[in-house]
Enzyme design. Structure first.
Site, PDB file in Angstrom:
ATOM      1  N   ASP A 143      -7.134  20.026 -12.831  1.00 33.18           N
ATOM      2  CA  ASP A 143      -7.344  18.707 -13.422  1.00 33.18           C
ATOM      3  C   ASP A 143      -7.089  18.861 -14.912  1.00 33.18           C
ATOM      4  OD1 ASP A 143      -8.369  16.449 -14.684  1.00 33.18           O
ATOM      5  OD2 ASP A 143     -10.039  16.215 -13.304  1.00 33.18           O
TER       6      ASP A 143
ATOM      7  N   TYR B 219     -16.268  17.176 -14.459  1.00 30.07           N
ATOM      8  CA  TYR B 219     -16.524  15.741 -14.424  1.00 30.07           C
ATOM      9  C   TYR B 219     -17.595  15.480 -13.374  1.00 30.07           C
ATOM     10  CZ  TYR B 219     -15.460  10.749 -14.524  1.00 30.07           C
ATOM     11  OH  TYR B 219     -15.528   9.383 -14.658  1.00 30.07           O
TER      12      TYR B 219
ATOM     13  N   LYS C 293      -7.190   8.001 -19.018  1.00 29.84           N
ATOM     14  CA  LYS C 293      -7.462   8.600 -20.319  1.00 29.84           C
ATOM     15  C   LYS C 293      -6.180   8.641 -21.168  1.00 29.84           C
ATOM     16  CE  LYS C 293     -11.365   9.061 -18.192  1.00 29.84           C
ATOM     17  NZ  LYS C 293     -11.718  10.255 -17.419  1.00 29.84           N
TER      18      LYS C 293
ATOM     19  N   ARG D 156       0.816  -1.216   0.000  1.00 24.03           N
ATOM     20  CA  ARG D 156       0.000   0.000   0.000  1.00 24.03           C
ATOM     21  C   ARG D 156       0.852   1.270   0.000  1.00 24.03           C
ATOM     22  NH1 ARG D 156      -1.927   1.006   4.836  1.00 24.03           N
ATOM     23  NH2 ARG D 156      -2.696  -1.117   5.089  1.00 24.03           N
TER      24      ARG D 156
HETATM   25  C1  PLP Z   1     -12.275  10.487 -16.090  1.00 23.32           C
HETATM   26  C2  PLP Z   1     -12.035  11.732 -15.370  1.00 23.32           C
HETATM   27  C3  PLP Z   1     -11.891  11.738 -13.980  1.00 23.32           C
HETATM   28  C4  PLP Z   1     -12.003  10.489 -13.149  1.00 23.32           C
HETATM   29  O1  PLP Z   1     -10.981   9.597 -13.460  1.00 23.32           O
HETATM   30  P1  PLP Z   1     -11.125   8.003 -13.272  1.00 23.32           P
HETATM   31  O2  PLP Z   1      -9.763   7.510 -13.619  1.00 23.32           O
HETATM   32  O3  PLP Z   1     -12.189   7.538 -14.222  1.00 23.32           O
HETATM   33  O4  PLP Z   1     -11.495   7.775 -11.851  1.00 23.32           O
HETATM   34  C5  PLP Z   1     -11.627  12.957 -13.355  1.00 23.32           C
HETATM   35  N1  PLP Z   1     -11.544  14.109 -14.049  1.00 23.32           N
HETATM   36  C6  PLP Z   1     -11.705  14.130 -15.392  1.00 23.32           C
HETATM   37  C7  PLP Z   1     -11.600  15.424 -16.104  1.00 23.32           C
HETATM   38  C8  PLP Z   1     -11.962  12.952 -16.091  1.00 23.32           C
HETATM   39  O5  PLP Z   1     -12.137  12.988 -17.400  1.00 23.32           O
END
Ligand code: PLP
Length: 354
Positions: free
Chosen positions: A145, A72, A170, A19
């Protein structure tokens, strides 16, 4: 990286328990740090895990944050439903409304300004340099983000942000086959988040770290191709009679085009647009597409298409969706690395069917 630096970061150099970290994960973290120009990166089980641990580590109980409207959906749900349990309030502003940010900073003791840039799904852009200056003058941290931007198209830390966050699911991993999330910034800030992460336990599986490392080998090639395809298609769609609106920061018609041009070297692979038609006509267009997968993610090698009204926002009524600007005819298209002419032909033939 030497043992002493690991200790400074609060890591356990011996990796005595999974962890607390893993050598494969550290390799991936160092690669992301190199791309972001960060002292430290923490990779976790998902993007949501990364943002939640970051909020909980950095914002005190009873604190105040500022965030932006377009975002999101699960992040918004966390901010609106879970943070209040810790007495944390949020002021929500339009991504371009600098006056509202200044007002919120004056009125409250704001620990953190959190925003996507570009945002989901309307690709709004926040002037990172400007908001960072404003926030820092009040002792407020800035977390961006940057999932839609990728670490190649936008260097949020160099622009002044304190923390940059990505859903590595992504573009970073890039193959629609692994979940991961990361935050990067100064050793001091990331160490604070790591300490809580070691308790909460959203550890990334080392095999997922391996897939992320493998995916990152082609990040620059994928992003280059996706930038180019998305920009060309956005221009084409904007001129198409069956498309009423196109949202893409690379278009002059985009409300923050001038900001995007300043702070991004490419505009990313996602284009959102509205079809001249209703829910069913839009679904018909999507069903007529042959290349993309119909799915709610983006940023992979394969193109993905999403109709938010019946996918990510399916559980809301039309009027509740409208509060977030989500219309029945909205399409979010994530361009993959397929041949441009093939994608173009596919989209044009699908538009012909409606
Ligand atoms: C997909 C996404 C998230 C969440 O990410 P996960 O890996 O699916 O938990 C957060 N912010 C944005 C802008 C995203 O596109």
């Amino acid at each position: 990286m030497g043992v002493s630096l690991f200790m400074l970061e609060g890591r356990h150099a011996s990796f005595e328990y999974g962890r607390y970290g893993n050598p494969t994960t550290v390799v991936a973290e160092e690669k992301i740090s190199a791309l972001e120009g960060a002292e430290s990166t923490l990779l976790m089980a998902s993007g949501m895990c990364a943002s939640i641990v970051m909020f909980m580590a950095l914002v005190p109980a009873g604190g105040h944050i500022v965030t932006t409207t377009d975002c999101y959906r699960k992040t918004r749900i966390f901010i609106e439903t879970v943070l209040p349990k810790m007495g944390i309030e949020a002021t929500i502003i339009d991504p371009a409304d600098v006056d509202a940010l200044e007002h919120a900073l004056d009125k409250n003791e704001v620990t953190l300004f959190f925003t996507e840039s570009p945002t989901n799904p309307f690709l709004r852009c926040v002037d990172i340099e400007l908001v960072s200056k404003l926030c820092h003058s009040k002792g407020t941290l800035v977390c961006v983000d940057g999932t839609f931007a990728t670490p190649l198209n936008q260097k949020a830390l160099a622009l002044g942000a304190d923390i940059v966050l990505h859903s590595a699911t992504k573009y970073i991993a890039g193959h629609n086959d692994v979940l991961g999330g990361c935050i990067s910034g100064s050793e001091k800030l990331i160490s604070a988040v790591r300490t809580l992460h070691n308790i909460l336990g959203g550890a990334l599986n080392p095999n997922a770290a391996y897939l992320i490392i493998r995916g990152m080998k082609t990040l620059h090639l994928r992003v280059q191709q996706q930038n180019t395809t998305a920009l060309r298609m956005a221009k084409l769609l904007e001129g198409h009679p069956k498309v009423t609106q196109v949202y893409y920061p690379g278009l002059v018609s985009h409300p923050e085009h001038y900001v995007a041009k300043q702070q991004m070297t490419g505009f990313g692979g996602v284009v959102s647009f509205e079809i001249d038609g209703d829910l069913m006509k839009t679904a018909k267009f999507i069903d007529a597409l042959k290349i993309p997968y119909i799915a709610p993610s983006f940023g992979g090698c394969e193109s993905i298409v999403d109709q938010p009204a019946i996918m990510s926002y399916w559980d809301l009524s039309q009027s509740d969706r409208a509060k977030f600007g989500i219309k029945d005819n909205l399409v979010r298209f994530s361009f993959g690395i397929e041949d441009f002419e093939d994608l173009k032909a596919d989209i044009l033939q699908a538009l012909e069917t409606i």
